[in-house]
Design a protein around this motif. Structure first.
Motif, mmCIF file in Angstrom:
data_model
loop_
_atom_site.group_PDB
_atom_site.id
_atom_site.type_symbol
_atom_site.label_atom_id
_atom_site.label_comp_id
_atom_site.label_asym_id
_atom_site.label_seq_id
_atom_site.Cartn_x
_atom_site.Cartn_y
_atom_site.Cartn_z
ATOM 1 N N UNK A 1 0.832 -1.209 0.000
ATOM 2 C CA UNK A 1 0.000 0.000 0.000
ATOM 3 C C UNK A 1 0.862 1.253 0.000
ATOM 4 N N UNK A 2 2.179 1.071 -0.062
ATOM 5 C CA UNK A 2 3.092 2.206 -0.030
ATOM 6 C C UNK A 2 3.594 2.506 -1.439
ATOM 7 N N UNK A 3 3.310 3.710 -1.924
ATOM 8 C CA UNK A 3 3.844 4.175 -3.202
ATOM 9 C C UNK A 3 5.108 4.969 -2.916
ATOM 10 N N UNK A 4 6.153 4.672 -3.678
ATOM 11 C CA UNK A 4 7.436 5.339 -3.526
ATOM 12 C C UNK A 4 7.812 5.909 -4.890
ATOM 13 N N UNK A 5 8.219 7.178 -4.904
ATOM 14 C CA UNK A 5 8.598 7.815 -6.165
ATOM 15 C C UNK A 5 9.877 8.605 -5.963
ATOM 16 N N UNK A 6 10.759 8.528 -6.930
ATOM 17 C CA UNK A 6 11.964 9.348 -6.918
ATOM 18 C C UNK A 6 11.709 10.554 -7.812
ATOM 19 N N UNK A 7 11.713 11.745 -7.218
ATOM 20 C CA UNK A 7 11.487 12.978 -7.965
ATOM 21 C C UNK A 7 12.705 13.301 -8.823
ATOM 22 N N UNK A 8 12.523 14.174 -9.797
ATOM 23 C CA UNK A 8 13.610 14.552 -10.706
ATOM 24 C C UNK A 8 14.826 15.099 -9.977
ATOM 25 N N UNK A 9 14.605 15.759 -8.830
ATOM 26 C CA UNK A 9 15.722 16.341 -8.085
ATOM 27 C C UNK A 9 16.322 15.377 -7.057
ATOM 28 N N UNK A 10 15.883 14.097 -7.069
ATOM 29 C CA UNK A 10 16.447 13.096 -6.167
ATOM 30 C C UNK A 10 15.707 12.910 -4.871
ATOM 31 N N UNK A 11 14.688 13.741 -4.593
ATOM 32 C CA UNK A 11 13.881 13.563 -3.379
ATOM 33 C C UNK A 11 13.082 12.266 -3.491
ATOM 34 N N UNK A 12 12.769 11.671 -2.351
ATOM 35 C CA UNK A 12 11.924 10.488 -2.309
ATOM 36 C C UNK A 12 10.558 10.901 -1.784
ATOM 37 N N UNK A 13 9.529 10.566 -2.540
ATOM 38 C CA UNK A 13 8.156 10.879 -2.162
ATOM 39 C C UNK A 13 7.478 9.587 -1.725
ATOM 40 N N UNK A 14 6.794 9.627 -0.579
ATOM 41 C CA UNK A 14 6.135 8.453 -0.016
ATOM 42 C C UNK A 14 4.646 8.709 0.135
ATOM 43 N N UNK A 15 3.825 7.729 -0.213
ATOM 44 C CA UNK A 15 2.377 7.833 -0.020
ATOM 45 C C UNK A 15 1.864 6.463 0.402
ATOM 46 N N UNK A 16 1.400 6.370 1.642
ATOM 47 C CA UNK A 16 0.758 5.144 2.113
ATOM 48 C C UNK A 16 -0.739 5.314 1.893
ATOM 49 N N UNK A 17 -1.319 4.421 1.126
ATOM 50 C CA UNK A 17 -2.742 4.508 0.798
ATOM 51 C C UNK A 17 -3.619 4.057 1.957
ATOM 52 N N UNK A 18 -2.999 3.613 3.041
ATOM 53 C CA UNK A 18 -3.762 3.298 4.252
ATOM 54 C C UNK A 18 -3.723 4.453 5.239
ATOM 55 N N UNK A 19 -2.984 5.510 4.915
ATOM 56 C CA UNK A 19 -3.009 6.717 5.731
ATOM 57 C C UNK A 19 -1.804 6.993 6.600
#
Length: 167
Positions: A57-75
């Motif tokens: 349920x955890x989405x992980x994305x690497x932004x263009x500038x190298x930051x890591x973005x996290x989104x847990x769909x369970x909150x």
């Protein structure tokens, strides 16, 4: 492997890049997660370490500038997630950009991204439609499909709540 880093039953780490470990923010995060699966360039899903996750349920994305973005769909919040894997919020930022104030996030919450919410809702509706089509063809509704349908409902409700549509 650090004490907080989890390992798979086969003894391997939860994430392996084809090249050597580079100690980038994305490497620091993905190496500590379980059931990591690529969903596109610079995007992954994994089990959320901040709650008892049965399905990723955890989405992980690497932004263009190298930051890591996290989104847990369970909150679960980003602070809870990084704490559960032995990191801090600062570890989500590359080298000299590790200060949250450099990114304008300060104490204010980032704006709601309605496009991401609509993409997530669209995906969950597709999942629900496929399950309904299978039932309409006469296939029995198994427990896994029923659980996935309930998860789709939860995620759609979460997106609606995030958009301010449900209190």
């Amino acid at each position: 492997m650090t004490p907080q880093q989890k390992s798979r039953p086969d003894g391997g780490t939860a994430y392996a890049r084809t090249n050597a470990f580079n100690d980038t923010p994305i490497d620091r995060v993905l190496h500590r997660l379980e059931k990591v699966k690529s969903t596109g360039t610079g995007k992954w899903i994994a089990l959320c370490p901040a709650h008892n996750d049965k399905r990723p349920s955890l989405s992980v994305k690497e932004a263009d500038d190298g930051r890591v973005l996290l989104k847990c769909w369970s909150g679960c919040g980003a602070a809870e997630i990084v704490s559960a894997i032995g990191l801090s919020l600062a570890d989500l930022f590359p080298g000299d950009r590790r200060s949250l104030s450099d990114h304008g996030t300060g104490p204010m919450r980032r704006p709601f991204n309605w496009q991401d919410a609509l993409k997530g809702v669209s995906h969950e509706i597709t999942v629900a439609r496929l399950i309904v089509e299978a039932v309409n063809r006469g296939e029995a509704m198994d427990v896994e499909s029923l659980d996935r349908l309930a998860l789709a409902e939860e995620r759609i409700d979460d997106a609606l709540r995030a958009a301010g549509g449900v209190q």
